[in-house]
Design a protein around this motif. Structure first.
Motif, PDB file in Angstrom:
ATOM      1  N   LEU A  46       0.816  -1.211   0.000  1.00  0.00           N
ATOM      2  CA  LEU A  46       0.000   0.000   0.000  1.00  0.00           C
ATOM      3  C   LEU A  46       0.851   1.263   0.000  1.00  0.00           C
ATOM      4  O   LEU A  46       0.355   2.345  -0.324  1.00  0.00           O
ATOM      5  N   ILE A  47       2.119   1.145   0.385  1.00  0.00           N
ATOM      6  CA  ILE A  47       3.013   2.309   0.335  1.00  0.00           C
ATOM      7  C   ILE A  47       4.148   2.093  -0.677  1.00  0.00           C
ATOM      8  O   ILE A  47       5.157   2.786  -0.651  1.00  0.00           O
ATOM      9  N   GLY A  48       3.950   1.121  -1.552  1.00  0.00           N
ATOM     10  CA  GLY A  48       4.886   0.946  -2.667  1.00  0.00           C
ATOM     11  C   GLY A  48       6.073   0.061  -2.396  1.00  0.00           C
ATOM     12  O   GLY A  48       7.027   0.060  -3.181  1.00  0.00           O
ATOM     13  N   ILE A  49       6.049  -0.713  -1.318  1.00  0.00           N
ATOM     14  CA  ILE A  49       7.152  -1.631  -1.026  1.00  0.00           C
ATOM     15  C   ILE A  49       6.777  -3.014  -1.549  1.00  0.00           C
ATOM     16  O   ILE A  49       5.779  -3.608  -1.123  1.00  0.00           O
ATOM     17  N   ARG A  50       7.561  -3.541  -2.465  1.00  0.00           N
ATOM     18  CA  ARG A  50       7.231  -4.803  -3.118  1.00  0.00           C
ATOM     19  C   ARG A  50       7.714  -6.014  -2.359  1.00  0.00           C
ATOM     20  O   ARG A  50       7.073  -7.065  -2.369  1.00  0.00           O
ATOM     21  N   ASP A  51       8.876  -5.911  -1.706  1.00  0.00           N
ATOM     22  CA  ASP A  51       9.480  -7.093  -1.104  1.00  0.00           C
ATOM     23  C   ASP A  51      10.177  -6.696   0.190  1.00  0.00           C
ATOM     24  O   ASP A  51      11.228  -6.046   0.163  1.00  0.00           O
ATOM     25  N   LEU A  52       9.612  -7.088   1.329  1.00  0.00           N
ATOM     26  CA  LEU A  52      10.219  -6.752   2.615  1.00  0.00           C
ATOM     27  C   LEU A  52      11.581  -7.410   2.803  1.00  0.00           C
ATOM     28  O   LEU A  52      12.388  -6.950   3.609  1.00  0.00           O
ATOM     29  N   ALA A  53      11.839  -8.471   2.060  1.00  0.00           N
ATOM     30  CA  ALA A  53      13.122  -9.161   2.187  1.00  0.00           C
ATOM     31  C   ALA A  53      14.258  -8.423   1.487  1.00  0.00           C
ATOM     32  O   ALA A  53      15.417  -8.817   1.622  1.00  0.00           O
ATOM     33  N   ARG A  54      13.921  -7.343   0.755  1.00  0.00           N
ATOM     34  CA  ARG A  54      14.953  -6.631  -0.013  1.00  0.00           C
ATOM     35  C   ARG A  54      14.909  -5.132   0.299  1.00  0.00           C
ATOM     36  O   ARG A  54      14.481  -4.327  -0.532  1.00  0.00           O
ATOM     37  N   PRO A  55      15.334  -4.745   1.489  1.00  0.00           N
ATOM     38  CA  PRO A  55      15.367  -3.311   1.819  1.00  0.00           C
ATOM     39  C   PRO A  55      16.427  -2.585   1.003  1.00  0.00           C
ATOM     40  O   PRO A  55      17.446  -3.172   0.613  1.00  0.00           O
ATOM     41  N   GLU A  56      16.191  -1.302   0.740  1.00  0.00           N
ATOM     42  CA  GLU A  56      17.179  -0.503   0.006  1.00  0.00           C
ATOM     43  C   GLU A  56      18.399  -0.195   0.863  1.00  0.00           C
ATOM     44  O   GLU A  56      19.506  -0.022   0.361  1.00  0.00           O
ATOM     45  N   TYR A  57      18.177  -0.100   2.167  1.00  0.00           N
ATOM     46  CA  TYR A  57      19.262   0.227   3.093  1.00  0.00           C
ATOM     47  C   TYR A  57      19.121  -0.657   4.330  1.00  0.00           C
ATOM     48  O   TYR A  57      18.062  -1.215   4.602  1.00  0.00           O
ATOM     49  N   GLY A  58      20.204  -0.740   5.095  1.00  0.00           N
ATOM     50  CA  GLY A  58      20.155  -1.444   6.370  1.00  0.00           C
ATOM     51  C   GLY A  58      20.176  -2.948   6.223  1.00  0.00           C
ATOM     52  O   GLY A  58      20.590  -3.503   5.203  1.00  0.00           O
ATOM     53  N   GLY A  59      19.697  -3.624   7.291  1.00  0.00           N
ATOM     54  CA  GLY A  59      19.677  -5.077   7.306  1.00  0.00           C
ATOM     55  C   GLY A  59      18.307  -5.601   6.916  1.00  0.00           C
ATOM     56  O   GLY A  59      17.555  -4.960   6.191  1.00  0.00           O
ATOM     57  N   SER A  60      17.994  -6.787   7.406  1.00  0.00           N
ATOM     58  CA  SER A  60      16.679  -7.367   7.145  1.00  0.00           C
ATOM     59  C   SER A  60      16.096  -7.848   8.464  1.00  0.00           C
ATOM     60  O   SER A  60      16.822  -8.122   9.418  1.00  0.00           O
ATOM     61  N   ALA A  61      14.777  -7.922   8.522  1.00  0.00           N
ATOM     62  CA  ALA A  61      14.094  -8.376   9.731  1.00  0.00           C
ATOM     63  C   ALA A  61      12.871  -9.172   9.322  1.00  0.00           C
ATOM     64  O   ALA A  61      11.943  -8.636   8.716  1.00  0.00           O
ATOM     65  N   GLU A  62      12.868 -10.438   9.637  1.00  0.00           N
ATOM     66  CA  GLU A  62      11.776 -11.327   9.258  1.00  0.00           C
ATOM     67  C   GLU A  62      10.484 -10.924   9.975  1.00  0.00           C
ATOM     68  O   GLU A  62      10.479 -10.650  11.178  1.00  0.00           O
ATOM     69  N   VAL A  63       9.382 -10.885   9.230  1.00  0.00           N
ATOM     70  CA  VAL A  63       8.056 -10.698   9.810  1.00  0.00           C
ATOM     71  C   VAL A  63       7.458 -12.086  10.018  1.00  0.00           C
ATOM     72  O   VAL A  63       7.135 -12.787   9.063  1.00  0.00           O
ATOM     73  N   ARG A  64       7.307 -12.483  11.272  1.00  0.00           N
ATOM     74  CA  ARG A  64       6.866 -13.837  11.585  1.00  0.00           C
ATOM     75  C   ARG A  64       5.350 -13.914  11.708  1.00  0.00           C
ATOM     76  O   ARG A  64       4.658 -12.900  11.739  1.00  0.00           O
ATOM     77  N   ALA A  65       4.847 -15.134  11.773  1.00  0.00           N
ATOM     78  CA  ALA A  65       3.404 -15.355  11.915  1.00  0.00           C
ATOM     79  C   ALA A  65       2.884 -14.621  13.144  1.00  0.00           C
ATOM     80  O   ALA A  65       3.503 -14.659  14.216  1.00  0.00           O
ATOM     81  N   GLY A  66       1.762 -13.931  12.971  1.00  0.00           N
ATOM     82  CA  GLY A  66       1.175 -13.184  14.081  1.00  0.00           C
ATOM     83  C   GLY A  66       1.758 -11.800  14.281  1.00  0.00           C
ATOM     84  O   GLY A  66       1.393 -11.110  15.243  1.00  0.00           O
ATOM     85  N   GLU A  67       2.649 -11.373  13.375  1.00  0.00           N
ATOM     86  CA  GLU A  67       3.270 -10.052  13.484  1.00  0.00           C
ATOM     87  C   GLU A  67       2.824  -9.144  12.339  1.00  0.00           C
ATOM     88  O   GLU A  67       2.429  -9.618  11.271  1.00  0.00           O
ATOM     89  N   LEU A  68       2.945  -7.846  12.591  1.00  0.00           N
ATOM     90  CA  LEU A  68       2.668  -6.825  11.588  1.00  0.00           C
ATOM     91  C   LEU A  68       3.937  -6.034  11.311  1.00  0.00           C
ATOM     92  O   LEU A  68       4.692  -5.734  12.242  1.00  0.00           O
ATOM     93  N   PRO A  69       4.189  -5.668  10.052  1.00  0.00           N
ATOM     94  CA  PRO A  69       5.284  -4.728   9.803  1.00  0.00           C
ATOM     95  C   PRO A  69       4.828  -3.313  10.178  1.00  0.00           C
ATOM     96  O   PRO A  69       3.750  -2.871   9.762  1.00  0.00           O
ATOM     97  N   VAL A  70       5.641  -2.641  10.972  1.00  0.00           N
ATOM     98  CA  VAL A  70       5.323  -1.283  11.440  1.00  0.00           C
ATOM     99  C   VAL A  70       6.374  -0.340  10.869  1.00  0.00           C
ATOM    100  O   VAL A  70       7.578  -0.576  11.039  1.00  0.00           O
ATOM    101  N   PHE A  71       5.920   0.718  10.197  1.00  0.00           N
ATOM    102  CA  PHE A  71       6.805   1.581   9.425  1.00  0.00           C
ATOM    103  C   PHE A  71       6.854   2.992  10.025  1.00  0.00           C
ATOM    104  O   PHE A  71       5.807   3.605  10.273  1.00  0.00           O
ATOM    105  N   TRP A  72       8.068   3.487  10.208  1.00  0.00           N
ATOM    106  CA  TRP A  72       8.287   4.857  10.658  1.00  0.00           C
ATOM    107  C   TRP A  72       8.995   5.661   9.558  1.00  0.00           C
ATOM    108  O   TRP A  72       9.829   5.119   8.810  1.00  0.00           O
ATOM    109  N   ALA A  73       8.680   6.939   9.466  1.00  0.00           N
ATOM    110  CA  ALA A  73       9.441   7.823   8.579  1.00  0.00           C
ATOM    111  C   ALA A  73      10.914   7.787   8.983  1.00  0.00           C
ATOM    112  O   ALA A  73      11.245   7.635  10.165  1.00  0.00           O
ATOM    113  N   CYS A  74      11.786   7.951   8.011  1.00  0.00           N
ATOM    114  CA  CYS A  74      13.220   7.741   8.231  1.00  0.00           C
ATOM    115  C   CYS A  74      14.036   8.944   7.763  1.00  0.00           C
ATOM    116  O   CYS A  74      13.698   9.580   6.759  1.00  0.00           O
ATOM    117  N   GLY A  75      15.126   9.206   8.467  1.00  0.00           N
ATOM    118  CA  GLY A  75      16.014  10.321   8.144  1.00  0.00           C
ATOM    119  C   GLY A  75      16.862  10.114   6.909  1.00  0.00           C
ATOM    120  O   GLY A  75      17.697  10.977   6.586  1.00  0.00           O
TER     121      GLY A  75
END
Length: 260
Positions: free
Chosen positions: A195-224
């Motif tokens: 809904l905000i244009g991110i196609r693949d959570l496993a492929r961030p443009e910057y930083g590391g990766s963080a698995e979204v497990r069953a029963g979890e929601l991805p929570v997004f904050w604006a970034c510097g």
């Protein structure tokens, strides 16, 4: 790795070239900042851009034109106090630098922008788990299709950081981070990343990766990192930012940034 507790001593290590790593986890309790440095004839437009986009670009310090110092944040010298810098020319990333002694010009203005590392401390103290910390990686950061509010030549789209959480933790995180508007405040999106244009959570443009497990929601904050997108749209002849994860350490305590 040594964990430094004094911002003054830590900045000295960076200035003298002895610390070149990412700064997460250093000087617990103290505020780290994102950095954007621009020619003076772009500075007013960028400051207004930050005013129009306070979630992404909460400015906590500004230099005078030509000065490298940010006295309201401590004995901070933007010429040397990031452990790595990114250099942009005409909006394109052209390289990195360990310091700016050869690049600094008398028409440059530096901005320090709040960083989510500050509210992460509050989340951890409240017992909200942070996956990237558990895994020993950087927080994942993504470009989105959320348009920034434009100011003159500056525009582009918002960049966000993501932390996977159970619903109860996400609610608690909203409550906590809402008290820290100068370091990005509450989340800008929860749930479906498409809904905000991110196609693949496993492929961030910057930083590391963080698995979204069953029963979890991805929570997004604006970034510097958002100013880097704005720099690409404005295409100034020279612009400099911190390298992702290589922040500037201030003398400001995270607790002093909270609002009641």
């Amino acid at each position: 790795m040594t964990i430094w507790t004094s911002p003054q001593a830590f900045r000295r290590e960076i200035r003298e070239g002895r610390f070149t790593q990412q700064t997460g986890g250093q000087c617990p309790g103290f505020t780290q900042g994102n950095v954007a440095i621009l020619p003076a004839d772009y500075a007013a437009e960028f400051l207004n851009f930050a005013r129009l986009n306070p979630k992404s670009c909460p400015v906590i310090g500004v230099t005078q034109p030509g000065s490298t110092r940010v006295p309201e944040l401590g004995d901070v010298d933007l010429m040397s106090d990031c452990s790595a810098y990114c250099v942009f020319r005409d909006g394109e990333l052209v390289g990195e630098a360990a310091n700016l002694r050869e690049l600094w010009r008398e028409d440059l203005v530096g901005f320090v922008i709040g960083c989510s590392l500050s509210f992460e401390e509050a989340l951890s103290e409240a017992g909200v788990p942070l996956r990237h910390q558990e895994q020993g990686t950087m927080v994942p950061v993504y470009a989105t299709q959320i348009p920034n509010q434009p100011s003159g030549r500056f525009g582009g789209t918002m960049v966000v950081s993501m932390r996977p959480m159970k619903a109860a933790d996400a609610i608690r995180a909203i409550q906590i981070t809402s008290r820290f508007p100068s370091v990005h405040g509450a989340p800008v999106h929860i749930g479906d990343p498409s809904l905000i244009g991110i196609r693949d959570l496993a492929r961030p443009e910057y930083g590391g990766s963080a698995e979204v497990r069953a029963g979890e929601l991805p929570v997004f904050w604006a970034c510097g990192v958002t100013p880097q997108q704005a720099i690409r749209s404005a295409r100034p002849p020279l612009a400099i930012t911190h390298k992702t994860g290589h922040m500037v350490m201030t003398d400001i305590r995270n607790s002093h940034l909270a609002v009641i």
